[in-house]
Design a protein around this motif. Structure first.
Motif, mmCIF file in Angstrom:
data_model
loop_
_atom_site.group_PDB
_atom_site.id
_atom_site.type_symbol
_atom_site.label_atom_id
_atom_site.label_comp_id
_atom_site.label_asym_id
_atom_site.label_seq_id
_atom_site.Cartn_x
_atom_site.Cartn_y
_atom_site.Cartn_z
ATOM 1 N N LEU A 302 -29.938 103.889 -7.297
ATOM 2 C CA LEU A 302 -30.639 103.201 -6.220
ATOM 3 C C LEU A 302 -31.960 102.900 -6.653
ATOM 4 N N VAL A 303 -32.599 103.403 -7.957
ATOM 5 C CA VAL A 303 -33.927 102.657 -8.456
ATOM 6 C C VAL A 303 -33.685 101.162 -8.942
ATOM 7 N N GLU A 304 -32.254 101.076 -9.358
ATOM 8 C CA GLU A 304 -32.181 99.728 -9.563
ATOM 9 C C GLU A 304 -31.874 98.740 -8.145
ATOM 10 N N TRP A 305 -31.289 99.261 -7.421
ATOM 11 C CA TRP A 305 -31.251 98.530 -5.849
ATOM 12 C C TRP A 305 -32.430 97.971 -5.119
ATOM 13 N N ILE A 306 -33.485 99.031 -5.235
ATOM 14 C CA ILE A 306 -34.568 99.020 -4.661
ATOM 15 C C ILE A 306 -35.919 98.715 -5.532
ATOM 16 N N ARG A 307 -35.450 98.328 -6.768
ATOM 17 C CA ARG A 307 -36.441 97.926 -7.656
ATOM 18 C C ARG A 307 -37.463 96.796 -7.634
ATOM 19 N N PRO A 308 -36.814 95.851 -6.857
ATOM 20 C CA PRO A 308 -38.019 94.647 -6.347
ATOM 21 C C PRO A 308 -39.066 95.200 -5.454
ATOM 22 N N SER A 309 -38.510 95.920 -4.620
ATOM 23 C CA SER A 309 -39.482 96.866 -3.602
ATOM 24 C C SER A 309 -40.582 97.348 -4.265
ATOM 25 N N LEU A 310 -40.071 98.333 -5.064
ATOM 26 C CA LEU A 310 -40.920 99.392 -5.983
ATOM 27 C C LEU A 310 -41.891 98.548 -6.877
ATOM 28 N N LEU A 316 -42.776 101.950 -8.890
ATOM 29 C CA LEU A 316 -41.728 102.115 -9.631
ATOM 30 C C LEU A 316 -41.903 103.246 -10.720
ATOM 31 N N GLU A 317 -43.142 103.143 -11.194
ATOM 32 C CA GLU A 317 -43.261 104.364 -12.074
ATOM 33 C C GLU A 317 -43.574 105.592 -11.605
ATOM 34 N N VAL A 319 -41.968 106.818 -8.879
ATOM 35 C CA VAL A 319 -40.631 107.178 -8.413
ATOM 36 C C VAL A 319 -39.879 107.464 -9.762
ATOM 37 N N ILE A 320 -39.744 106.912 -10.794
ATOM 38 C CA ILE A 320 -39.105 107.237 -11.825
ATOM 39 C C ILE A 320 -39.571 108.544 -12.488
ATOM 40 N N ASP A 321 -40.995 108.824 -12.410
ATOM 41 C CA ASP A 321 -41.416 109.900 -12.993
ATOM 42 C C ASP A 321 -41.134 110.960 -12.065
ATOM 43 N N GLY A 322 -41.149 110.846 -10.873
ATOM 44 C CA GLY A 322 -40.933 111.858 -9.827
ATOM 45 C C GLY A 322 -39.285 112.239 -9.900
ATOM 46 N N LEU A 323 -38.717 111.471 -9.898
ATOM 47 C CA LEU A 323 -37.019 111.829 -9.930
ATOM 48 C C LEU A 323 -37.102 112.740 -11.388
ATOM 49 N N GLU A 324 -37.431 112.033 -12.460
ATOM 50 C CA GLU A 324 -37.166 112.888 -13.629
ATOM 51 C C GLU A 324 -37.924 114.244 -13.510
ATOM 52 N N ARG A 325 -39.087 114.511 -12.975
ATOM 53 C CA ARG A 325 -39.774 115.849 -12.640
ATOM 54 C C ARG A 325 -38.709 116.801 -11.911
ATOM 55 N N ILE A 326 -38.384 116.064 -10.926
ATOM 56 C CA ILE A 326 -37.338 117.023 -10.044
ATOM 57 C C ILE A 326 -35.893 117.290 -10.793
ATOM 58 N N ARG A 327 -35.505 116.451 -11.742
ATOM 59 C CA ARG A 327 -34.476 116.641 -12.232
ATOM 60 C C ARG A 327 -34.651 117.756 -13.479
ATOM 61 N N LEU A 328 -36.033 118.006 -13.990
ATOM 62 C CA LEU A 328 -36.152 118.977 -15.126
ATOM 63 C C LEU A 328 -36.801 120.061 -14.360
#
Length: 393
Positions: A302-310, A316-317, A319-328
């Motif tokens: 998903l992140v790659e698909w929406i990367r241009p919009s992010l 972008l940062e 969302v990436i940090d937020g997803l990693e926080r939820i994963r951990l």
């Protein structure tokens, strides 16, 4: 960059049993004396519930500042009345049927609900994204629907009901499935097709009006927005902001005609059930490949698909940090379970208070703008609250 708004619902609960208490009117009166808050505070179907809607924004940082400022004010007012504001999908426990706000519309809805009213005590997070062109708006809704299970999987925040662990990450999702329209929206050809088919639901009597459509994503009938409603209310502003950033990028990418799988409704609906049951441990259909995938593999795609919009929005940062926080750290449901396992209802009480104690934000972000300045940033042709009068929270 598409403009957006965020609506958060809160339920007031007793600090001892964590059951809803009908004091939302009193809290709203206390908060409405503040000029910067009053226009954005709304009542809800339940007398124990109130809603805050951000002003229309172009940046998630400003939206986060608003949400945090309101939560802080709400927490202070709740302490004065010896109650706790819950930012989560369902209360820990309930005392029979909830008291409703006695408006003519809500009383009509309550009569239609029958015994469903006993269980309809839920909080949601709603994200509105503006798409001006009507057919592009439908295209955005069609593209967003395939990602609804993933969005629910990472934001489930309602594991308890009647004082027990339901075994679900989102029990709110289960409660809402009993509505006449619920879960996955259909695929629509264009704006005219959407108008025709949704009006038939009202004409049938299944809905009292278009504002009571309960799909996990829908079009506003009053404003030019796609409204994504799949989310449980979130324990933290950080999680709400990440959900908003993801939603805007998905809507933006879909509106531009980026291809997805347009999965069959039965597959998306079953995936919503799985996401509500298992959260981040679910296996879900990948809208890009059509194969089954883990939630975290879906996140990468998903992140790659929406990367241009992010990248265009600067999210972008975040969302990436937020997803990693939820994963951990786990979803809100996982954090509720952990706190309850460690210290029971007392632990949950503390967790709920933390969400509105004004000390949010676990990582540096540009959310330092004064609230009054943020609230005056945007002027817009569509009102910021975008309230539909819906009870499908």
């Amino acid at each position: 960059m598409l403009r957006f708004g965020v609506e958060e619902e809160f339920m007031l609960v007793d600090p001892h049993r964590l059951v809803p208490v009908s004091l939302a009117g009193e809290i709203r009166d206390r908060l409405s004396v503040r000029e910067e808050l009053a226009p954005q505070i709304g009542g809800e179907f339940l007398a124990a519930q109130l809603e805050y809607a951000t002003t229309i924004q172009t940046g998630v940082a400003a939206a986060g500042t608003e949400l945090l400022a309101f939560r802080t004010a709400l927490g202070d007012a709740a302490r004065e009345l010896a109650v706790i504001p819950l930012a989560g999908g369902t209360p820990f426990d309930v005392d029979g049927a909830a008291a409703i706000v006695p408006t003519e519309r809500y009383q009509h809805i309550a009569s239609e609900f029958g015994e469903m009213l006993v269980d309809h005590q839920v909080n949601g997070l709603h994200v509105h994204v503006e798409v001006v062109d009507p057919d592009a708006r439908v295209r955005a809704l069609n593209g967003t629907r395939d990602w609804l299970p993933f969005l629910l999987a990472i934001t489930g925040d309602s594991p308890f009901w009647h004082g027990r662990d339901t075994g679900f990450e989102s029990w709110r999702n289960v409660i809402l499935r009993r509505m006449p329209t619920a879960g996955c929206p259909p695929v629509f050809d264009d704006a005219a097709d959407y108008r025709r088919r949704t009006q038939l639901l009202v004409d049938m009597g299944a809905l009292i009006d278009l504002g009571s459509i309960a799909w996990a994503a829908r079009l506003s009938e009053r404003f030019p927005t796609v409204e994504v409603r799949v989310f449980d209310a979130q324990l933290s502003v950080d999680d709400s902001v990440m959900a908003a950033a993801l939603t805007r990028a998905i809507v933006d990418t879909s509106a531009q005609g980026a291809a997805g799988s347009c999965a069959p409704a039965e597959l998306v609906d079953a995936a919503l059930w799985e996401a509500g049951r298992r959260g981040a441990d679910a296996r879900l259909p990948d809208p890009l490949s059509g194969t089954m995938s883990t939630v975290w593999a879906l996140a990468d795609g998903l992140v790659e698909w929406i990367r241009p919009s992010l990248e265009a929005s600067g999210d972008l940062e975040l969302v990436i940090d937020g997803l990693e926080r939820i994963r951990l750290e786990g979803t809100g449901a996982a954090r509720q379970r952990e706190r309850h396992r460690d210290s029971g209802a007392i632990g949950l009480r503390g967790l709920y208070r933390e969400g509105c104690d004004g000390r949010e934000r676990r990582a540096p972000t540009p959310l330092s703008m004064p609230f009054a300045e943020v609230a005056g940033l945007m002027s817009s042709p569509f009102p910021p609250t975008a309230r539909q009068g819906s009870v499908a929270s």
